[in-house]
Write a protein that holds these residues in place. Structure first.
Motif, PDB file in Angstrom:
ATOM      1  N   ILE A 185       0.845  -1.206   0.000  1.00  0.00           N
ATOM      2  CA  ILE A 185       0.000   0.000   0.000  1.00  0.00           C
ATOM      3  C   ILE A 185       0.877   1.253   0.000  1.00  0.00           C
ATOM      4  CG2 ILE A 185      -1.634   1.357   1.380  1.00  0.00           C
ATOM      5  CD1 ILE A 185      -2.831  -1.380   2.298  1.00  0.00           C
ATOM      6  N   TYR A 186       1.891   1.261   0.824  1.00  0.00           N
ATOM      7  CA  TYR A 186       2.802   2.410   0.878  1.00  0.00           C
ATOM      8  C   TYR A 186       3.487   2.624  -0.470  1.00  0.00           C
ATOM      9  CZ  TYR A 186       6.656   5.409   2.245  1.00  0.00           C
ATOM     10  OH  TYR A 186       7.552   6.446   2.315  1.00  0.00           O
ATOM     11  N   TYR A 187       3.907   1.511  -1.090  1.00  0.00           N
ATOM     12  CA  TYR A 187       4.585   1.569  -2.385  1.00  0.00           C
ATOM     13  C   TYR A 187       3.697   2.225  -3.455  1.00  0.00           C
ATOM     14  CZ  TYR A 187       7.457  -0.057  -6.296  1.00  0.00           C
ATOM     15  OH  TYR A 187       8.244  -0.126  -7.420  1.00  0.00           O
ATOM     16  N   TYR A 188       2.411   1.861  -3.468  1.00  0.00           N
ATOM     17  CA  TYR A 188       1.478   2.420  -4.448  1.00  0.00           C
ATOM     18  C   TYR A 188       1.099   3.869  -4.136  1.00  0.00           C
ATOM     19  CZ  TYR A 188       0.593  -1.797  -7.189  1.00  0.00           C
ATOM     20  OH  TYR A 188       0.705  -2.863  -8.035  1.00  0.00           O
ATOM     21  N   GLY A 189       1.055   4.207  -2.858  1.00  0.00           N
ATOM     22  CA  GLY A 189       0.802   5.587  -2.465  1.00  0.00           C
ATOM     23  C   GLY A 189      -0.625   5.853  -2.025  1.00  0.00           C
ATOM     24  N   TYR A 190      -0.784   7.026  -1.411  1.00  0.00           N
ATOM     25  CA  TYR A 190      -2.066   7.402  -0.817  1.00  0.00           C
ATOM     26  C   TYR A 190      -3.170   7.565  -1.853  1.00  0.00           C
ATOM     27  CZ  TYR A 190      -5.747   9.805   1.624  1.00  0.00           C
ATOM     28  OH  TYR A 190      -6.976  10.137   2.142  1.00  0.00           O
ATOM     29  N   THR A 191      -2.866   8.185  -2.982  1.00  0.00           N
ATOM     30  CA  THR A 191      -3.898   8.421  -4.006  1.00  0.00           C
ATOM     31  C   THR A 191      -4.493   7.103  -4.476  1.00  0.00           C
ATOM     32  OG1 THR A 191      -2.750  10.415  -4.697  1.00  0.00           O
ATOM     33  CG2 THR A 191      -4.361   9.509  -6.242  1.00  0.00           C
ATOM     34  N   TRP A 192      -3.642   6.129  -4.727  1.00  0.00           N
ATOM     35  CA  TRP A 192      -4.106   4.800  -5.141  1.00  0.00           C
ATOM     36  C   TRP A 192      -4.937   4.170  -4.024  1.00  0.00           C
ATOM     37  CZ3 TRP A 192      -2.908   0.078  -2.823  1.00  0.00           C
ATOM     38  CH2 TRP A 192      -3.377  -1.048  -3.503  1.00  0.00           C
ATOM     39  N   PHE A 193      -4.420   4.260  -2.791  1.00  0.00           N
ATOM     40  CA  PHE A 193      -5.127   3.676  -1.647  1.00  0.00           C
ATOM     41  C   PHE A 193      -6.522   4.279  -1.492  1.00  0.00           C
ATOM     42  CE2 PHE A 193      -6.236   3.913   2.897  1.00  0.00           C
ATOM     43  CZ  PHE A 193      -6.388   2.563   3.153  1.00  0.00           C
ATOM     44  N   ALA A 194      -6.617   5.590  -1.589  1.00  0.00           N
ATOM     45  CA  ALA A 194      -7.913   6.268  -1.427  1.00  0.00           C
ATOM     46  C   ALA A 194      -8.905   5.849  -2.503  1.00  0.00           C
ATOM     47  CB  ALA A 194      -7.713   7.783  -1.443  1.00  0.00           C
ATOM     48  N   ALA A 195      -8.410   5.599  -3.709  1.00  0.00           N
ATOM     49  CA  ALA A 195      -9.288   5.240  -4.833  1.00  0.00           C
ATOM     50  C   ALA A 195      -9.656   3.753  -4.845  1.00  0.00           C
ATOM     51  CB  ALA A 195      -8.624   5.618  -6.160  1.00  0.00           C
ATOM     52  N   ALA A 196      -8.873   2.921  -4.192  1.00  0.00           N
ATOM     53  CA  ALA A 196      -9.059   1.459  -4.234  1.00  0.00           C
ATOM     54  C   ALA A 196     -10.083   1.034  -3.177  1.00  0.00           C
ATOM     55  CB  ALA A 196      -7.720   0.759  -4.018  1.00  0.00           C
ATOM     56  N   LYS A 197     -11.345   1.251  -3.461  1.00  0.00           N
ATOM     57  CA  LYS A 197     -12.414   0.934  -2.493  1.00  0.00           C
ATOM     58  C   LYS A 197     -12.453  -0.554  -2.152  1.00  0.00           C
ATOM     59  CE  LYS A 197     -13.725   5.202  -2.487  1.00  0.00           C
ATOM     60  NZ  LYS A 197     -12.931   6.049  -1.644  1.00  0.00           N
ATOM     61  N   TRP A 198     -12.151  -1.389  -3.126  1.00  0.00           N
ATOM     62  CA  TRP A 198     -12.107  -2.832  -2.883  1.00  0.00           C
ATOM     63  C   TRP A 198     -11.098  -3.156  -1.774  1.00  0.00           C
ATOM     64  CZ3 TRP A 198      -7.454  -5.256  -3.313  1.00  0.00           C
ATOM     65  CH2 TRP A 198      -6.455  -4.577  -4.014  1.00  0.00           C
ATOM     66  N   LEU A 199     -10.012  -2.388  -1.738  1.00  0.00           N
ATOM     67  CA  LEU A 199      -8.963  -2.632  -0.749  1.00  0.00           C
ATOM     68  C   LEU A 199      -9.446  -2.313   0.664  1.00  0.00           C
ATOM     69  CD1 LEU A 199      -6.073  -3.469  -0.151  1.00  0.00           C
ATOM     70  CD2 LEU A 199      -5.361  -1.120  -0.651  1.00  0.00           C
TER      71      LEU A 199
END
Length: 143
Positions: free
Chosen positions: A70-84
């Protein structure tokens, strides 16, 4: 060398090892709950304890690698990845399940189990359901 692929590979490897143990432990609980033999109880107590302590590091590595990914992908990706977010909620439930297994091991060790083998058969299905949903979320990413 693609770092993220290595992180994902080891995340899955540790997850598989963790689930192998978390699937097997309740089966031992079933046998323990259904046996009346003191020697069998003694053997199963040892198996329960050793297995739980053996798979716990796999749980820790699975979670740690997930956080690193998650850290590697970053916050923007994390915020958008609702499935996650749903996946993390399910993993949290699995961690609670895992922690409850420590309590059950202590209960069996003290010869204070009051639940039937049938209860542990149902208990065994919880991680199976979580695994199905987590795999679908991680690979299909339905939302």
């Amino acid at each position: 060398m693609n770092t993220i692929l290595w992180l994902k590979a080891f995340h899955v490897i540790f997850m598989v090892a963790w689930f192998a143990g978390i699937f097997y432990l309740p089966r031992i609980f079933v046998n323990h709950a259904e046996s009346d033999e003191p020697l069998v109880h003694k053997q199963l107590k040892g198996m329960e304890r050793r297995l739980l302590f053996f798979v716990t590091p796999f749980a820790i590595f699975t979670v740690a690698l997930g956080i690193i990914i998650i850290y590697y992908y970053g916050y923007t990706w994390f915020a958008a990845a609702k499935w996650l977010h749903v996946k993390i909620s399910l993993v949290t439930l699995l961690l609670i399940y895992h922690a409850y297994c420590f309590k059950l091991v202590k209960i069996f060790a003290a010869d204070k189990n009051i639940r039937s083998g049938k209860f542990y058969r149902f208990f065994n299905e919880i991680p199976v359901l979580i695994l199905f949903i987590v795999i679908i979320l991680a690979y299909v990413k339905p939302f």
